[in-house]
Motif scaffolding. Structure first.
Motif, PDB file in Angstrom:
ATOM      1  N   ALA A  66     -28.167 -49.300 -23.348  1.00 14.55           N
ATOM      2  CA  ALA A  66     -27.603 -48.406 -22.341  1.00 14.55           C
ATOM      3  C   ALA A  66     -26.110 -48.661 -22.138  1.00 14.55           C
ATOM      4  CB  ALA A  66     -28.360 -48.520 -21.026  1.00 14.55           C
ATOM      5  N   ILE A  67     -25.367 -48.771 -23.261  1.00 12.96           N
ATOM      6  CA  ILE A  67     -23.922 -48.968 -23.201  1.00 12.96           C
ATOM      7  C   ILE A  67     -23.261 -47.600 -23.291  1.00 12.96           C
ATOM      8  CG2 ILE A  67     -21.900 -49.960 -24.329  1.00 12.96           C
ATOM      9  CD1 ILE A  67     -23.729 -52.201 -25.354  1.00 12.96           C
ATOM     10  N   ARG A  68     -22.475 -47.294 -22.287  1.00 12.96           N
ATOM     11  CA  ARG A  68     -21.761 -46.012 -22.239  1.00 12.96           C
ATOM     12  C   ARG A  68     -20.429 -46.120 -22.973  1.00 12.96           C
ATOM     13  NH1 ARG A  68     -23.647 -42.547 -18.040  1.00 12.96           N
ATOM     14  NH2 ARG A  68     -25.218 -43.579 -16.778  1.00 12.96           N
ATOM     15  N   GLU A  69     -19.937 -44.982 -23.416  1.00 17.35           N
ATOM     16  CA  GLU A  69     -18.652 -44.941 -24.110  1.00 17.35           C
ATOM     17  C   GLU A  69     -17.542 -45.526 -23.245  1.00 17.35           C
ATOM     18  OE1 GLU A  69     -15.572 -41.796 -26.199  1.00 17.35           O
ATOM     19  OE2 GLU A  69     -17.573 -41.101 -25.641  1.00 17.35           O
ATOM     20  N   SER A  70     -17.552 -45.225 -21.962  1.00 17.94           N
ATOM     21  CA  SER A  70     -16.515 -45.737 -21.060  1.00 17.94           C
ATOM     22  C   SER A  70     -16.543 -47.268 -20.985  1.00 17.94           C
ATOM     23  CB  SER A  70     -16.670 -45.140 -19.664  1.00 17.94           C
ATOM     24  OG  SER A  70     -17.937 -45.447 -19.118  1.00 17.94           O
ATOM     25  N   GLU A  71     -17.738 -47.858 -20.995  1.00 16.16           N
ATOM     26  CA  GLU A  71     -17.856 -49.312 -20.982  1.00 16.16           C
ATOM     27  C   GLU A  71     -17.307 -49.913 -22.272  1.00 16.16           C
ATOM     28  OE1 GLU A  71     -21.830 -50.509 -18.664  1.00 16.16           O
ATOM     29  OE2 GLU A  71     -22.150 -49.057 -20.294  1.00 16.16           O
ATOM     30  N   LEU A  72     -17.596 -49.264 -23.387  1.00 12.84           N
ATOM     31  CA  LEU A  72     -17.134 -49.745 -24.680  1.00 12.84           C
ATOM     32  C   LEU A  72     -15.618 -49.644 -24.777  1.00 12.84           C
ATOM     33  CD1 LEU A  72     -18.056 -50.926 -27.362  1.00 12.84           C
ATOM     34  CD2 LEU A  72     -18.222 -48.588 -28.225  1.00 12.84           C
ATOM     35  N   ARG A  73     -15.049 -48.552 -24.288  1.00  9.54           N
ATOM     36  CA  ARG A  73     -13.592 -48.392 -24.306  1.00  9.54           C
ATOM     37  C   ARG A  73     -12.919 -49.443 -23.425  1.00  9.54           C
ATOM     38  NH1 ARG A  73     -11.678 -44.116 -27.016  1.00  9.54           N
ATOM     39  NH2 ARG A  73     -13.181 -42.509 -27.606  1.00  9.54           N
ATOM     40  N   HIS A  74     -13.519 -49.741 -22.303  1.00 11.34           N
ATOM     41  CA  HIS A  74     -12.988 -50.791 -21.426  1.00 11.34           C
ATOM     42  C   HIS A  74     -13.023 -52.137 -22.147  1.00 11.34           C
ATOM     43  CE1 HIS A  74     -13.122 -53.819 -18.182  1.00 11.34           C
ATOM     44  NE2 HIS A  74     -12.225 -53.020 -17.639  1.00 11.34           N
ATOM     45  N   ALA A  75     -14.119 -52.423 -22.805  1.00 14.24           N
ATOM     46  CA  ALA A  75     -14.248 -53.682 -23.551  1.00 14.24           C
ATOM     47  C   ALA A  75     -13.218 -53.748 -24.672  1.00 14.24           C
ATOM     48  CB  ALA A  75     -15.660 -53.828 -24.114  1.00 14.24           C
ATOM     49  N   ALA A  76     -12.928 -52.619 -25.309  1.00 19.54           N
ATOM     50  CA  ALA A  76     -11.945 -52.578 -26.404  1.00 19.54           C
ATOM     51  C   ALA A  76     -10.574 -53.026 -25.935  1.00 19.54           C
ATOM     52  CB  ALA A  76     -11.858 -51.169 -26.986  1.00 19.54           C
ATOM     53  N   ARG A  77     -10.272 -52.770 -24.671  1.00 16.87           N
ATOM     54  CA  ARG A  77      -8.971 -53.146 -24.118  1.00 16.87           C
ATOM     55  C   ARG A  77      -8.889 -54.617 -23.745  1.00 16.87           C
ATOM     56  NH1 ARG A  77      -9.704 -49.396 -19.889  1.00 16.87           N
ATOM     57  NH2 ARG A  77     -10.563 -47.646 -21.024  1.00 16.87           N
ATOM     58  N   HIS A  78     -10.032 -55.280 -23.654  1.00 22.27           N
ATOM     59  CA  HIS A  78     -10.044 -56.659 -23.174  1.00 22.27           C
ATOM     60  C   HIS A  78     -10.640 -57.672 -24.138  1.00 22.27           C
ATOM     61  CE1 HIS A  78      -8.703 -55.265 -19.277  1.00 22.27           C
ATOM     62  NE2 HIS A  78      -9.605 -54.296 -19.362  1.00 22.27           N
ATOM     63  N   VAL A  79     -11.275 -57.191 -25.190  1.00 21.48           N
ATOM     64  CA  VAL A  79     -11.954 -58.077 -26.137  1.00 21.48           C
ATOM     65  C   VAL A  79     -11.524 -57.708 -27.550  1.00 21.48           C
ATOM     66  CG1 VAL A  79     -14.207 -58.793 -27.036  1.00 21.48           C
ATOM     67  CG2 VAL A  79     -13.967 -58.193 -24.614  1.00 21.48           C
ATOM     68  N   SER A  80     -11.117 -58.701 -28.322  1.00 16.23           N
ATOM     69  CA  SER A  80     -10.819 -58.421 -29.725  1.00 16.23           C
ATOM     70  C   SER A  80     -12.109 -58.574 -30.526  1.00 16.23           C
ATOM     71  CB  SER A  80      -9.744 -59.377 -30.250  1.00 16.23           C
ATOM     72  OG  SER A  80     -10.195 -60.709 -30.171  1.00 16.23           O
ATOM     73  N   GLY A  81     -12.159 -57.954 -31.670  1.00 19.12           N
ATOM     74  CA  GLY A  81     -13.339 -58.065 -32.520  1.00 19.12           C
ATOM     75  C   GLY A  81     -14.043 -56.732 -32.684  1.00 19.12           C
ATOM     76  N   ASP A  82     -15.171 -56.798 -33.358  1.00 18.72           N
ATOM     77  CA  ASP A  82     -15.930 -55.596 -33.681  1.00 18.72           C
ATOM     78  C   ASP A  82     -16.893 -55.216 -32.555  1.00 18.72           C
ATOM     79  OD1 ASP A  82     -17.890 -57.526 -33.895  1.00 18.72           O
ATOM     80  OD2 ASP A  82     -18.324 -57.155 -36.007  1.00 18.72           O
ATOM     81  N   ALA A  83     -17.705 -54.219 -32.835  1.00 17.19           N
ATOM     82  CA  ALA A  83     -18.644 -53.727 -31.826  1.00 17.19           C
ATOM     83  C   ALA A  83     -19.605 -54.813 -31.354  1.00 17.19           C
ATOM     84  CB  ALA A  83     -19.421 -52.532 -32.373  1.00 17.19           C
TER      85      ALA A  83
END
Length: 62
Positions: A8-25
């Motif tokens: 249940a990971i939303r796109e908005s959560e993933l985009r937020h994580a992209a800004r704060h975490v390096s690495g892959d999915a």
């Protein structure tokens, strides 16, 4: 929109994580406290991470 139905990971959560975490999915999923389950979403999730990091112009820590 849900990117990962299993977790249940939303796109908005993933985009937020992209800004704060390096690495892959999988790394971003782990940062959200959720493991990659079936793996069906990983290609799309990686594409979203790349888009957010490139076009969001947000530097990612190494």
């Amino acid at each position: 929109m849900y990117i990962c139905v299993c977790n249940a990971i939303r796109e908005s959560e993933l985009r937020h994580a992209a800004r704060h975490v390096s690495g892959d999915a999988e790394t971003c999923y782990a940062a959200l406290g959720k493991p990659a389950c079936c793996g069906t979403c990983l290609d799309e999730a990686d594409a979203i991470l790349q888009e957010e990091r490139e076009f969001g112009m947000v530097p990612v820590a190494a």
